[in-house]
Design a protein around this motif. Structure first.
Motif, PDB file in Angstrom:
ATOM      1  N   ARG A 158       0.697  -1.143  -0.072  1.00 18.65           N
ATOM      2  CA  ARG A 158       0.157  -0.360   0.074  1.00 18.65           C
ATOM      3  C   ARG A 158       0.524   1.574  -0.317  1.00 18.65           C
ATOM      4  O   ARG A 158       1.785   1.359   0.297  1.00 18.65           O
ATOM      5  CB  ARG A 158      -0.769   0.103   0.588  1.00 18.65           C
ATOM      6  CG  ARG A 158      -0.006  -0.127   2.175  1.00 18.65           C
ATOM      7  CD  ARG A 158      -1.435  -0.586   3.768  1.00 18.65           C
ATOM      8  NE  ARG A 158      -0.637  -0.567   5.087  1.00 18.65           N
ATOM      9  CZ  ARG A 158       0.057  -1.666   5.797  1.00 18.65           C
ATOM     10  NH1 ARG A 158       0.646  -2.340   4.434  1.00 18.65           N
ATOM     11  NH2 ARG A 158       0.638  -1.888   6.776  1.00 18.65           N
ATOM     12  N   ASP A 207      -3.690  -1.367  -2.572  1.00 14.76           N
ATOM     13  CA  ASP A 207      -4.645  -0.928  -1.732  1.00 14.76           C
ATOM     14  C   ASP A 207      -3.911   1.004  -1.233  1.00 14.76           C
ATOM     15  O   ASP A 207      -2.192   1.438  -1.261  1.00 14.76           O
ATOM     16  CB  ASP A 207      -4.514  -1.027   0.275  1.00 14.76           C
ATOM     17  CG  ASP A 207      -4.785  -0.068   1.108  1.00 14.76           C
ATOM     18  OD1 ASP A 207      -5.369   1.176   0.889  1.00 14.76           O
ATOM     19  OD2 ASP A 207      -4.992  -0.188   1.781  1.00 14.76           O
ATOM     20  N   VAL A 208      -4.273   1.553  -2.173  1.00 17.84           N
ATOM     21  CA  VAL A 208      -4.350   2.999  -1.655  1.00 17.84           C
ATOM     22  C   VAL A 208      -5.075   4.291  -1.539  1.00 17.84           C
ATOM     23  O   VAL A 208      -6.049   4.207  -1.254  1.00 17.84           O
ATOM     24  CB  VAL A 208      -4.205   3.911  -4.168  1.00 17.84           C
ATOM     25  CG1 VAL A 208      -3.892   5.139  -4.309  1.00 17.84           C
ATOM     26  CG2 VAL A 208      -3.594   2.861  -4.549  1.00 17.84           C
ATOM     27  N   ILE A 210      -5.485   7.863  -0.662  1.00 18.00           N
ATOM     28  CA  ILE A 210      -5.308   9.351  -1.324  1.00 18.00           C
ATOM     29  C   ILE A 210      -5.349  10.818  -0.398  1.00 18.00           C
ATOM     30  O   ILE A 210      -7.065  10.122   0.837  1.00 18.00           O
ATOM     31  CB  ILE A 210      -6.646   9.388  -2.518  1.00 18.00           C
ATOM     32  CG1 ILE A 210      -6.480   8.752  -3.548  1.00 18.00           C
ATOM     33  CG2 ILE A 210      -6.856  11.110  -2.872  1.00 18.00           C
ATOM     34  CD1 ILE A 210      -7.950   8.964  -4.247  1.00 18.00           C
ATOM     35  N   LEU A 227     -10.293   8.677  -8.983  1.00 16.47           N
ATOM     36  CA  LEU A 227     -10.679   7.122  -8.661  1.00 16.47           C
ATOM     37  C   LEU A 227     -11.401   6.643  -9.280  1.00 16.47           C
ATOM     38  O   LEU A 227     -11.006   5.561  -9.873  1.00 16.47           O
ATOM     39  CB  LEU A 227     -12.078   7.751  -7.778  1.00 16.47           C
ATOM     40  CG  LEU A 227     -12.356   8.326  -6.600  1.00 16.47           C
ATOM     41  CD1 LEU A 227     -13.334   8.521  -5.885  1.00 16.47           C
ATOM     42  CD2 LEU A 227     -10.918   7.519  -5.645  1.00 16.47           C
ATOM     43  N   LEU A 230      -7.544   4.692 -10.677  1.00 17.31           N
ATOM     44  CA  LEU A 230      -7.484   3.755  -9.777  1.00 17.31           C
ATOM     45  C   LEU A 230      -8.434   2.631  -9.901  1.00 17.31           C
ATOM     46  O   LEU A 230      -7.781   1.648  -9.989  1.00 17.31           O
ATOM     47  CB  LEU A 230      -7.162   3.958  -8.580  1.00 17.31           C
ATOM     48  CG  LEU A 230      -6.494   5.511  -8.450  1.00 17.31           C
ATOM     49  CD1 LEU A 230      -6.875   5.694  -6.505  1.00 17.31           C
ATOM     50  CD2 LEU A 230      -4.715   4.668  -8.013  1.00 17.31           C
ATOM     51  N   ASP A 231      -9.569   2.836 -10.346  1.00 20.28           N
ATOM     52  CA  ASP A 231     -10.425   1.705 -10.492  1.00 20.28           C
ATOM     53  C   ASP A 231      -9.890   1.111 -11.503  1.00 20.28           C
ATOM     54  O   ASP A 231      -9.915  -0.117 -12.195  1.00 20.28           O
ATOM     55  CB  ASP A 231     -11.526   2.589 -10.535  1.00 20.28           C
ATOM     56  CG  ASP A 231     -12.599   2.494  -9.467  1.00 20.28           C
ATOM     57  OD1 ASP A 231     -12.125   2.043  -9.066  1.00 20.28           O
ATOM     58  OD2 ASP A 231     -13.578   3.347  -9.700  1.00 20.28           O
ATOM     59  N   VAL A 236      -5.460  -2.793  -8.209  1.00 24.87           N
ATOM     60  CA  VAL A 236      -5.844  -2.235  -7.288  1.00 24.87           C
ATOM     61  C   VAL A 236      -7.385  -2.547  -6.266  1.00 24.87           C
ATOM     62  O   VAL A 236      -8.284  -2.164  -6.675  1.00 24.87           O
ATOM     63  CB  VAL A 236      -5.885  -0.278  -7.513  1.00 24.87           C
ATOM     64  CG1 VAL A 236      -6.405   0.469  -6.096  1.00 24.87           C
ATOM     65  CG2 VAL A 236      -4.531   0.148  -7.322  1.00 24.87           C
ATOM     66  N   LYS A 239      -9.448   1.864  -2.193  1.00 20.14           N
ATOM     67  CA  LYS A 239      -9.083   3.352  -2.479  1.00 20.14           C
ATOM     68  C   LYS A 239      -9.565   3.387  -0.381  1.00 20.14           C
ATOM     69  O   LYS A 239     -10.665   3.498  -0.522  1.00 20.14           O
ATOM     70  CB  LYS A 239      -9.806   4.071  -3.604  1.00 20.14           C
ATOM     71  CG  LYS A 239      -9.129   3.375  -4.926  1.00 20.14           C
ATOM     72  CD  LYS A 239     -10.402   2.409  -5.498  1.00 20.14           C
ATOM     73  CE  LYS A 239     -11.752   2.769  -5.989  1.00 20.14           C
ATOM     74  NZ  LYS A 239     -12.169   1.848  -6.268  1.00 20.14           N
ATOM     75  N   ARG A 240      -8.913   4.386  -0.024  1.00 19.66           N
ATOM     76  CA  ARG A 240      -8.795   5.140   0.785  1.00 19.66           C
ATOM     77  C   ARG A 240      -8.720   6.566   0.805  1.00 19.66           C
ATOM     78  O   ARG A 240      -7.481   7.123  -0.378  1.00 19.66           O
ATOM     79  CB  ARG A 240      -7.450   4.417   1.503  1.00 19.66           C
ATOM     80  CG  ARG A 240      -8.205   3.310   2.616  1.00 19.66           C
ATOM     81  CD  ARG A 240      -7.121   2.312   3.390  1.00 19.66           C
ATOM     82  NE  ARG A 240      -6.321   2.268   3.224  1.00 19.66           N
ATOM     83  CZ  ARG A 240      -4.735   2.708   4.266  1.00 19.66           C
ATOM     84  NH1 ARG A 240      -5.363   3.091   5.493  1.00 19.66           N
ATOM     85  NH2 ARG A 240      -3.898   2.607   3.536  1.00 19.66           N
ATOM     86  N   HIS A 264     -17.607   4.478  -7.403  1.00 16.66           N
ATOM     87  CA  HIS A 264     -16.310   3.769  -7.447  1.00 16.66           C
ATOM     88  C   HIS A 264     -16.475   3.069  -6.024  1.00 16.66           C
ATOM     89  O   HIS A 264     -15.279   3.378  -5.226  1.00 16.66           O
ATOM     90  CB  HIS A 264     -15.146   5.023  -7.059  1.00 16.66           C
ATOM     91  CG  HIS A 264     -15.079   6.178  -8.033  1.00 16.66           C
ATOM     92  ND1 HIS A 264     -14.777   5.173  -9.785  1.00 16.66           N
ATOM     93  CD2 HIS A 264     -15.593   7.014  -8.651  1.00 16.66           C
ATOM     94  CE1 HIS A 264     -15.084   6.609 -10.719  1.00 16.66           C
ATOM     95  NE2 HIS A 264     -15.392   7.509  -9.485  1.00 16.66           N
ATOM     96  N   ILE A 267     -14.497   2.127  -1.408  1.00 20.70           N
ATOM     97  CA  ILE A 267     -14.053   3.607  -1.357  1.00 20.70           C
ATOM     98  C   ILE A 267     -14.517   3.182   0.259  1.00 20.70           C
ATOM     99  O   ILE A 267     -15.150   3.472   1.396  1.00 20.70           O
ATOM    100  CB  ILE A 267     -14.756   4.861  -1.158  1.00 20.70           C
ATOM    101  CG1 ILE A 267     -14.371   4.311  -2.405  1.00 20.70           C
ATOM    102  CG2 ILE A 267     -14.125   6.247  -0.612  1.00 20.70           C
ATOM    103  CD1 ILE A 267     -15.050   5.731  -3.547  1.00 20.70           C
TER     104      ILE A 267
END
Length: 409
Positions: A158, A207-208, A210, A227, A230-231, A236, A239-240, A264, A267
């Protein structure tokens, strides 16, 4: 088997014993202010702010108006909060080194007549910020863990994308105050592209996070684009988003933003409520909107002297968060950031708080206490000592009531 009346007698005796253990909290809990119990004061102060700015309710609910009208000078602040000439001079001196800004909303949340108000202490600079000679600008060593623009990587699977330095309110305990500078700036599009390209080329990243600054202060269109990109990266998984907007700018959670986030999944949003006074009806409205959009919410409080370094206050905070459907996730030990030493507490304080939460409230209301290792070496969970003896065939463990129990293997 014991007779029914004997079992009932034992049960009633145990229930009475348990009730006695919580009496100290019951005596004080209703005297710990929350954003709901102080809402009338909030509304009165809000009206004063709107009058001073010649603004309307429509303006108040516009997050861009809130950003444009942040209080950034001692003279502005003195219109609302009684400030001595020395305090005004101190604020002007501090502002030359450490930037500060307070959203009108967060100004309305604080107690204007109490210099020790826990909300006020997080927002209004104190002269101690210039007297700290022990802190560091970058105690986490983020500048040495950035393999691509905007990226901070400290773990195998991550990483962080720091997308902006902008916040609705610049917390006095901020770990990235070195990035605040004198102007608000978002990460340039070409730098975001380089950060995304780094993620694409490293398939172990699942795991990303932002963050920033405050990630939700990006525009709707930029967030949607990021987003979406990233999708499109197969490896991935989640998303956080790191934000304090729920605390300092709940107006940012518009129906349009919620609709974007709903597109997305999955989240996860981690926010930072540090005192129950910050849990307000306006914050709850924003929280409800995010939950309806399918966002999973967690809280990462920072343990701060004079704000929440008390087991009863922390318990009240975590219980208030659960009531609005935010899971207390972490309590962070304060980092040794330059200018923040006056918020510092011993690690024993955090351990004591966790020890007094365990068993005294729902497990959901007991977050993990975390100390960040210097130099970007990662999070270290710190817990009370429950394991007293670990032998080959048994263990002696301590319960939350300090009773020693032998467990045989």
């Amino acid at each position: 088997m014991l007779q029914l009346d004997t079992r009932l007698s034992i049960s009633l005796s145990r229930a009475s014993e348990l009730k006695d253990t919580i009496q100290d909290y019951l005596k004080i809990k209703d005297h710990i202010p929350t954003g709901f119990t102080t809402f009338e004061q909030f509304l009165q102060q809000k009206e004063r702010i709107l009058t001073a700015f010649q603004a309307s309710e429509h303006n108040w609910q516009d997050w861009k108006w809130q950003i444009s009208n942040r209080i950034t000078t001692a003279e502005q602040l003195a219109q609302f909060i009684p400030l001595s000439e020395k305090k005004i001079a101190d604020l002007n001196t501090i502002g030359k080194r450490f930037r500060w800004a307070i959203s009108p909303y967060y100004l309305a949340v604080m107690d204007w007549n109490n210099p020790d108000d826990p909300v006020r202490l997080q927002a209004i600079p104190q002269i101690q910020e210039l007297q700290d000679e022990k802190g560091e600008l970058d105690p986490m060593g983020e500048e040495y863990s950035s393999p691509a623009p905007g990226i901070t990587r400290r773990y195998p699977d991550r990483l962080i994308i720091n997308v902006t330095n902008q916040c609705a309110m610049y917390c006095r305990h901020c770990q990235r105050r070195r990035n605040i500078g004198t102007i608000d700036r978002h990460l340039a599009l070409d730098q975001l592209e380089q950060a995304l390209d780094y993620i694409r080329k490293n398939p172990e990243i699942r795991d990303v996070l932002i963050t920033g600054g405050d990630a939700l202060l990006l525009s709707d269109s930029r967030l949607d684009w990021l987003l979406t990109e990233l999708d499109r990266i197969p490896h991935v998984e989640i998303k956080r988003i790191g934000t304090r907007a729920l605390v300092t700018l709940p107006q940012r959670i518009t129906p349009e933003l919620a609709a974007i986030l709903e597109k997305h999944p999955p989240i996860y949003i981690n926010t930072q409520f540090n005192h129950p006074r910050e849990v307000t009806p306006e914050a709850k409205q924003a929280i409800d909107r995010l939950i309806k959009a399918g966002v999973v919410l967690g809280n990462q409080a920072v343990l701060l002297r004079g704000i929440n370094d008390n087991p009863h206050v922390m318990k009240k905070l975590n219980q208030e968060l659960l009531k609005v459907r935010i899971r207390p996730y972490y309590i962070f030990h304060p980092k040794k950031v330059l200018g923040t030493a006056h918020f510092s507490v011993p690690i024993t304080t955090g351990i004591k708080i966790i020890d007094q939460l365990r068993g005294q409230t729902s497990g959901l209301a007991v977050p993990q206490y975390i100390v960040n290792a210097p130099g970007g070496l990662g999070k270290i969970p710190v817990s009370p000592d429950y394991a007293k003896v670990i032998a080959k065939d048994h263990a002696i463990l301590r319960t939350w009531e300090n009773k020693l129990i032998k467990i045989e293997f």
